[in-house]
Design a protein around this motif. Structure first.
Motif, short mmCIF file in Angstrom:
data_model
loop_
_atom_site.label_atom_id
_atom_site.label_comp_id
_atom_site.label_asym_id
_atom_site.label_seq_id
_atom_site.Cartn_x
_atom_site.Cartn_y
_atom_site.Cartn_z
N GLY A 101 0.78 -1.23 0.00
CA GLY A 101 0.00 0.00 0.00
C GLY A 101 0.81 1.28 0.00
N ALA A 102 2.12 1.18 0.00
CA ALA A 102 2.98 2.37 -0.11
C ALA A 102 3.79 2.25 -1.40
CB ALA A 102 3.92 2.50 1.09
N ASP A 103 3.84 3.33 -2.17
CA ASP A 103 4.64 3.34 -3.40
C ASP A 103 6.07 3.73 -3.06
OD1 ASP A 103 2.59 2.56 -5.07
OD2 ASP A 103 2.06 4.61 -5.65
N ILE A 104 6.96 2.73 -3.07
CA ILE A 104 8.37 3.01 -2.81
C ILE A 104 9.06 3.22 -4.15
CG2 ILE A 104 8.28 1.59 -0.73
CD1 ILE A 104 10.16 -0.38 -2.29
N THR A 105 10.17 3.95 -4.14
CA THR A 105 10.95 4.16 -5.35
C THR A 105 12.31 3.51 -5.17
OG1 THR A 105 9.82 6.27 -5.73
CG2 THR A 105 11.86 5.88 -6.96
N VAL A 106 12.56 2.47 -5.96
CA VAL A 106 13.82 1.73 -5.89
C VAL A 106 14.89 2.51 -6.65
CG1 VAL A 106 14.99 -0.44 -6.43
CG2 VAL A 106 12.59 -0.46 -5.70
N VAL A 112 6.13 6.38 4.39
CA VAL A 112 5.45 5.55 5.39
C VAL A 112 4.19 6.30 5.82
CG1 VAL A 112 5.72 4.22 7.52
CG2 VAL A 112 7.74 4.77 6.14
N PRO A 113 3.07 6.08 5.11
CA PRO A 113 1.85 6.83 5.43
C PRO A 113 1.29 6.44 6.80
CG PRO A 113 1.45 5.23 3.66
CD PRO A 113 2.90 5.16 3.99
N VAL A 114 0.48 7.30 7.35
CA VAL A 114 -0.19 7.02 8.62
C VAL A 114 -1.01 5.73 8.45
CG1 VAL A 114 -1.94 7.83 10.26
CG2 VAL A 114 -0.26 9.44 9.31
N GLY A 115 -0.87 4.83 9.40
CA GLY A 115 -1.58 3.56 9.37
C GLY A 115 -0.82 2.43 8.67
N TYR A 116 0.30 2.74 8.06
CA TYR A 116 1.09 1.72 7.35
C TYR A 116 1.69 0.73 8.33
CZ TYR A 116 4.30 -0.12 3.82
OH TYR A 116 4.96 -0.93 2.94
N PHE A 117 1.76 -0.54 7.92
CA PHE A 117 2.24 -1.59 8.81
C PHE A 117 2.95 -2.68 8.01
CE2 PHE A 117 1.23 -5.82 10.66
CZ PHE A 117 1.91 -5.70 11.86
N ARG A 160 9.33 -6.81 -6.24
CA ARG A 160 8.66 -6.85 -7.55
C ARG A 160 7.53 -7.87 -7.55
NH1 ARG A 160 14.28 -6.50 -10.97
NH2 ARG A 160 14.36 -4.23 -11.14
N SER A 161 7.72 -9.00 -6.89
CA SER A 161 6.66 -10.02 -6.80
C SER A 161 5.47 -9.50 -6.02
CB SER A 161 7.20 -11.29 -6.14
OG SER A 161 8.16 -11.91 -6.97
N LEU A 162 5.71 -8.79 -4.91
CA LEU A 162 4.61 -8.19 -4.14
C LEU A 162 3.85 -7.19 -5.00
CD1 LEU A 162 6.25 -7.51 -0.65
CD2 LEU A 162 4.63 -9.33 -1.22
N ASP A 163 4.58 -6.36 -5.71
CA ASP A 163 3.99 -5.34 -6.58
C ASP A 163 3.13 -5.98 -7.67
OD1 ASP A 163 3.99 -2.47 -7.74
OD2 ASP A 163 4.80 -3.66 -9.40
N ARG A 164 3.65 -7.00 -8.35
CA ARG A 164 2.89 -7.67 -9.42
C ARG A 164 1.59 -8.25 -8.87
NH1 ARG A 164 8.03 -9.25 -11.16
NH2 ARG A 164 7.91 -11.22 -10.04
N LYS A 165 1.66 -8.91 -7.73
CA LYS A 165 0.46 -9.52 -7.14
C LYS A 165 -0.55 -8.43 -6.76
CE LYS A 165 -2.09 -12.74 -5.35
NZ LYS A 165 -2.95 -13.53 -6.20
N ALA A 166 -0.08 -7.37 -6.14
CA ALA A 166 -0.98 -6.28 -5.72
C ALA A 166 -1.68 -5.67 -6.93
CB ALA A 166 -0.21 -5.22 -4.95
#
Length: 149
Positions: A23-28, A44-49, A121-127
């Motif tokens: 749920g957070a867009d990180i930049t590699v 790290v938005p509020v509520g992120y875990f 990348r695997s987490l991103d593809r699945k999401a």
């Protein structure tokens, strides 16, 4: 002159590969290719875990640049603010969250970095393909030697 030519890589502000991580867009910024480190700009938005987990191979480091991030480790809870550094050695249990009230930001480094990049990348593809559940995260993590819990 060296027979092996390796170009120096530069990225402008905002440059890099953007991945949706829980749920957070990180930049590699660095992918760990050729045995190097993974480095990402991580809002790290509020509520992120990120649940407590451990890495069989990588060590992970966090440098907080804005706001406050709460780290959960076997040594207890630690609130890290701007300028604070957290090091999670290979095999150590760690997780983090931002309970608020303001967004936070940090730089994340992992070494070695190549498999770590592929995990993200695997987490991103699945999401992006079908949404991601906690069971999906656990299954994908296990493929990369990461134990949740």
């Amino acid at each position: 002159m060296n027979a092996l030519s390796i170009d120096v890589r530069t990225l402008t502000s905002g440059g890099g590969e953007v991945l949706d991580i829980l749920g957070a867009d990180i930049t590699v910024k660095a992918t760990g290719e050729r045995g190097g480190v993974f480095l990402a700009d991580h809002p790290v938005p509020v509520g992120y875990f990120v649940p407590p987990h451990s890495h069989a191979v990588e060590e992970e480091m966090f440098f907080v640049t804005e706001g406050e991030v709460t780290f959960d480790t076997d040594a207890g809870m630690k609130v890290a603010g701007p300028g604070d550094f957290v090091h999670a050695p290979q095999g150590s249990r760690h997780g983090f969250s931002n309970p608020g009230p303001k967004p936070a930001h940090m730089i994340v480094v992992a070494s070695p970095g190549a498999a770590f990049t592929e995990f993200f990348r695997s987490l991103d593809r699945k999401a992006k393909a079908s949404g991601i559940t906690p069971a999906d995260v656990q299954e994908i993590a296990a493929e990369y030697g990461i134990a949740i819990g």
